[in-house]
Design an enzyme around this catalytic site. Sequence first.
Site, PDB file in Angstrom:
ATOM      1  CD  GLU A   1      47.350 -88.006  50.747  1.00 36.15           C
ATOM      2  OE1 GLU A   1      48.024 -88.466  51.594  1.00 36.15           O
ATOM      3  OE2 GLU A   1      46.259 -87.232  50.283  1.00 36.15           O
TER       4      GLU A   1
ATOM      5  CD  GLU B   1      42.121 -88.305  51.746  1.00 37.86           C
ATOM      6  OE1 GLU B   1      43.307 -87.560  52.167  1.00 37.86           O
ATOM      7  OE2 GLU B   1      42.535 -89.503  52.812  1.00 37.86           O
TER       8      GLU B   1
END
Length: 506
Positions: free
Chosen positions: A158, A275
């Site tokens: 991220e 995820e």
Amino acid sequence: MIRVPAEPVGRLSDAWRACVGTGRLELALRRDYQDSLALLQRDIGFRHIRGHGLLSDGMGVYRPYEHGCFRLVHHSFTYVDQVLDAYLALGIRPFLELGFMPEELASGDQTVFWWRGNVTPPRSHREWADLVRATLRHLVDRYGLDEVRTWPIEVWNEPNLADFWQGADEQAYHRLYEVTAHTVKEVDAGLQVGGPAISPGADDWLDRFAEFAAHREVPVDFVSKHAYTSGPAQHVPFGVHQTLAPATDLLDQFATPRDRLKGTGLAGLPVHITEFNSSYRPDNPVHDTAFHAAYLAPVLARGGDLVDSFSYWTFSDMFEEAGIPTALFHGGFGLLTHRQVRKPVYHLYAFMARMGPDLLARGDDHLVTRHPDGRVTVLAWAPVDPTGETPGPERHSLRLSLPVLVPAGGGEVFVRRSTVDDERGNAYTAWRHMGSPRSPQREQLDVLHEAAEPARTHGRLPVRDGRTDLDLTLARHEITLVELTPVTDETPPWWDERRLLGREPS
């Protein structure tokens, strides 16, 4: 009545089982973690596992030292070997995430989580490349090139979020990716490297990642991103609550990479959702509920049409992003105790593991498959209201006409039904009824373990002209697995149930 076709309409994707998430990798050094993973693999059988912190200080890989007048670096893999050995012994391979930055290699002191994963770029890209090279060469030496080629390698986590990459600096991430990808390919051209592992709401990063890769001729073997449907956190002591978008938003997020990358050099590459979940917060109690299983059921049923893998974040309640867990129920598939107690979403995955490979039908509330031996399996779920404005319907009905392979002229099928809802197969409800004990006694743990088991019923249904009718009534937030097996009746001709008490049949 929904008439399910007798011939398969395709194969049921198992992308839902390709990978599962975990917390920081050093948790795998714990015995209770390994016991939980063993249970997971027995009941479900994931192929890969992905977690943070492979290169963080807690794993002790990057070890600089001084000798004479020189600063040198020793790369130590003691913990890495122990973690990966434990994974492989349980039949699960790593999905390697390269991060976070060792403190003495970092250019700054910004960290994330209480265990202080450093999220700043390296102060020396040469030393970072040396670290990546040494790590991968060690893995190849220890586990073999053919094995390590099956382990995807993802660059960072991220980077579009300032919490996970200093300043969310896109150009700095591109530089890190370029150095890393070329180093991976230097070790072996067959190793798989990809990214950019972005969080929801940053899909424009995909466009620029494709442009950067093309302009700089940087290797990319797969594209990765994350998907969540939760809103801002509403904090309460030791936890949060969040609004949710409909689960179909997850499927929309799954579809984004292939849609946006059409016409680019990354079109056609494997797409991994490394995820996904409703909430990214481990301390959100929604993870513990039957609602959560019913909410995610349509995602497991259809997600494989859109991506090559989608990884549930995370499998274990031993998960410390928000600090050492305080609540008894926390984040993953199981109850946080020394004895694993499974949650409704765990059973959803275990039900999926019992589905057959041949897809016969799929609807908004059901999935029907067939096994090579002729068994038919039905997964059904009750609709939910993700807004929380209503509890959802109290009852939900489903009627299916199912094709069954039995001898010509008739026969019967054995029916086994496993059910999880707000009351059955739900340790969370039992725990609440107990008064939410903070440290359950042994006897209470026994009750919770028992309460976590799905309710099961058995029976028979007649088969006429190769079909049987299945009528299901589902309770609120129920998921149910129905397995139908043709009956081979071996009852001896002299057996008569009416004689069990010694009386002659009338």
